[in-house]
Design a protein around this motif. Structure first.
Motif, short mmCIF file in Angstrom:
data_model
loop_
_atom_site.label_atom_id
_atom_site.label_comp_id
_atom_site.label_asym_id
_atom_site.label_seq_id
_atom_site.Cartn_x
_atom_site.Cartn_y
_atom_site.Cartn_z
N GLY A 1 0.83 -1.20 0.00
CA GLY A 1 0.00 0.00 0.00
C GLY A 1 0.86 1.24 0.00
O GLY A 1 2.07 1.19 0.30
N GLU B 1 -5.38 5.18 -4.27
CA GLU B 1 -5.06 5.62 -2.91
C GLU B 1 -4.68 7.10 -2.87
O GLU B 1 -4.74 7.73 -1.81
CB GLU B 1 -3.89 4.80 -2.36
CG GLU B 1 -4.18 3.32 -2.23
CD GLU B 1 -2.92 2.56 -1.84
OE1 GLU B 1 -2.78 2.26 -0.63
OE2 GLU B 1 -2.09 2.26 -2.72
N SER C 1 -4.46 12.16 -0.30
CA SER C 1 -5.32 10.98 -0.34
C SER C 1 -6.51 11.20 -1.26
O SER C 1 -7.05 12.30 -1.39
CB SER C 1 -5.81 10.66 1.08
OG SER C 1 -6.75 9.60 1.04
#
Length: 210
Positions: free
Chosen positions: A99, A164, A208
């Motif tokens: 991630g 993301e 984000s």
């Protein structure tokens, strides 16, 4: 600033091939010599005189090697300094790939660890001398800084692809925020506890996709 090799003729006898010299066990002589040269260059570069204090003669004396030993590896002072700065960095850690936050944390924490007093002094002495030594700074940026920042850029690109990070994210600005936060603390100022995590989480709140 580029130094020329010694004039043609019979070269000075180097410490590596002196007749009768005994070969100590452990690290091969050539590797030991290279490490001594790089360490000496870093030590000189970190001192008050910075780039001005680094010369082939000074490095040879500090490292305990012949100048010919240095010239066989680096053609001039500029290449030697860039090589020494690269040796301070070392390889980047393997990224978990789980991630965006995990990858950025791995890079930021590594930066915290490799940011020692001597490494920081060398960085600021080279950056501070960029106007006087533009070719040195340009080569340092090309060979050391840019490849490492490209790793950050690739991590952010993958974050965008996974949804993301914002699709309109300016990669250069994001990298500057991440890396620049560490440059803000000049030596000998220590980094606060958990600094790397705080930097990453603060930047992520701004980039984000959520």
């Amino acid at each position: 600033m580029t130094e020329r090799k010694p004039a043609a003729g019979r070269p000075a006898e180097s410490d590596e091939n002196r007749p009768g010299a005994s070969r100590a066990p452990g690290r091969p002589r050539s590797e030991r010599a290279e490490k001594a040269i790089l360490d000496a260059t870093v030590d000189l570069l970190a001192e008050e005189s910075g780039v001005d204090g680094v010369s082939m003669e000074a490095v040879a004396a500090r490292a305990g090697v012949a100048k010919t030993t240095i010239y066989r590896r680096w053609p001039n002072k500029e290449a030697l300094i860039v090589g020494a700065l690269g040796s301070l960095k070392g390889p980047l850690p393997e990224l978990p790939g789980t991630g965006l936050r995990d990858d950025l944390l791995t890079l930021a924490r590594h930066m915290s660890v490799e940011r020692g007093f001597k490494a920081s002094r060398c960085f600021w002495n080279v950056v501070g001398g960029a106007e006087k030594y533009p070719e040195l700074y340009a080569r340092y940026k090309q060979d050391v800084i840019t490849p490492r920042r490209e790793v950050y850029r690739e991590v952010l690109r993958r974050g965008i692809e996974r949804g993301e990070a914002r699709a309109d994210l300016d990669l250069d600005v994001a990298v500057a925020m991440l890396v620049g936060a560490f440059a803000y603390h000049k030596p000998p100022d220590p980094l606060p506890d958990g600094f790397a995590d705080h930097v990453v989480d603060t930047v992520l709140r701004g980039i984000s996709a959520d």
